[in-house]
Motif scaffolding. Structure first.
Motif, PDB file in Angstrom:
ATOM      1  N   VAL A   1       0.836  -1.203   0.000  1.00 14.78           N
ATOM      2  CA  VAL A   1       0.000   0.000   0.000  1.00 14.78           C
ATOM      3  C   VAL A   1       0.869   1.249   0.000  1.00 14.78           C
ATOM      4  CG1 VAL A   1      -1.850   1.266   1.166  1.00 14.78           C
ATOM      5  CG2 VAL A   1      -1.777  -1.231   1.310  1.00 14.78           C
ATOM      6  N   GLU A   2       0.531   2.171  -0.906  1.00 12.90           N
ATOM      7  CA  GLU A   2       1.163   3.487  -0.936  1.00 12.90           C
ATOM      8  C   GLU A   2       0.080   4.526  -0.674  1.00 12.90           C
ATOM      9  OE1 GLU A   2       3.127   3.992  -4.678  1.00 12.90           O
ATOM     10  OE2 GLU A   2       4.134   2.048  -4.568  1.00 12.90           O
ATOM     11  N   THR A   3       0.475   5.660  -0.115  1.00 14.79           N
ATOM     12  CA  THR A   3      -0.489   6.730   0.141  1.00 14.79           C
ATOM     13  C   THR A   3      -0.031   8.037  -0.509  1.00 14.79           C
ATOM     14  OG1 THR A   3       0.612   7.201   2.250  1.00 14.79           O
ATOM     15  CG2 THR A   3      -1.356   5.804   2.337  1.00 14.79           C
ATOM     16  N   ALA A   4      -1.014   8.813  -0.913  1.00 14.94           N
ATOM     17  CA  ALA A   4      -0.767  10.156  -1.443  1.00 14.94           C
ATOM     18  C   ALA A   4      -1.827  11.060  -0.832  1.00 14.94           C
ATOM     19  CB  ALA A   4      -0.848  10.166  -2.962  1.00 14.94           C
ATOM     20  N   TYR A   5      -1.402  12.242  -0.350  1.00 15.11           N
ATOM     21  CA  TYR A   5      -2.311  13.111   0.372  1.00 15.11           C
ATOM     22  C   TYR A   5      -2.844  14.267  -0.458  1.00 15.11           C
ATOM     23  CZ  TYR A   5      -0.208  10.497   4.232  1.00 15.11           C
ATOM     24  OH  TYR A   5       0.246   9.494   5.058  1.00 15.11           O
TER      25      TYR A   5
END
Length: 198
Positions: free
Chosen positions: A39-43
């Protein structure tokens, strides 16, 4: 990502990109999913565009974000031809503007852990289904053409035997994919087929 000539991606190999400007919410989704996927996150939208590449299998995308909106990110995904499934995860009520949006699923916030995980699983199955169907029909067409040749040196060859083995394997995978359809998959398929018959 799954690609031509590769086996279907398992959940463990799948990469999910979570995009939401509410950092706490994006991090919570990541916690819910990371035992099953990378899982990768971008805000924000800009960070999402930077993170997007061929390794991303599923994008969970908020629509309302300052600057680059989720709709803009989705448009860019499709313009780049990235082969990933996209679920909008948003508080925005769906209206007619969704008709031209190239998403695969649409979840209204708040979303619980089970719904989020089921959605990612379903989108990955649909990806596998698309590829498996394409590979199955390509192999079946080759098999039919070679069988029609009525040349024993062709149909008794090692290459033909390998093709038959591949076809059997793809048929089995296709059966498995259809067996894994959940109620939502069947409902969508039934509605589509019913509409086509009208």
């Amino acid at each position: 990502m799954t690609g031509e000539g590769s086996d279907d991606a398992s959940a463990d190999e799948a990469t999910v990109l979570v995009v939401d400007d509410e950092e706490g919410l994006a991090d919570l989704y990541a916690i819910w999913l990371r035992d099953r996927y990378t899982v990768e996150t971008a805000y924000d939208g800009e960070a999402a565009l930077t993170a997007l590449d061929e390794d991303v299998d599923v994008v969970l995308l908020d629509r309302q974000m300052p600057g680059v909106s989720g709709d803009d990110v989705l448009e860019t995904i499709r313009e780049r031809g990235l082969d990933c499934r996209v679920a909008m995860v948003t508080a925005v009520e769906p209206e007619l503007d969704i008709v031209d949006l190239g998403f695969d699923d649409y979840l209204r916030k708040p979303v619980d852990r089970e719904t989020l995980r089921e959605t990612v699983d379903r989108l990955l199955r649909r990806s596998a289904y698309d590829e498996t169907v394409q590979r199955y029909f390509a192999a079946a067409r080759k098999h039919a053409l070679l069988t029609e040749s009525n040349d024993p040196s062709v149909t008794e060859s090692a290459e033909f035997e390998t093709l038959e083995d591949r076809l059997d394997d793809l048929r089995s995978r296709l059966d498995d994919v259809v067996d894994e359809f959940d109620e939502d998959d069947y409902e969508v398929l039934f509605r589509r087929l019913s509409a086509d018959d009208e």
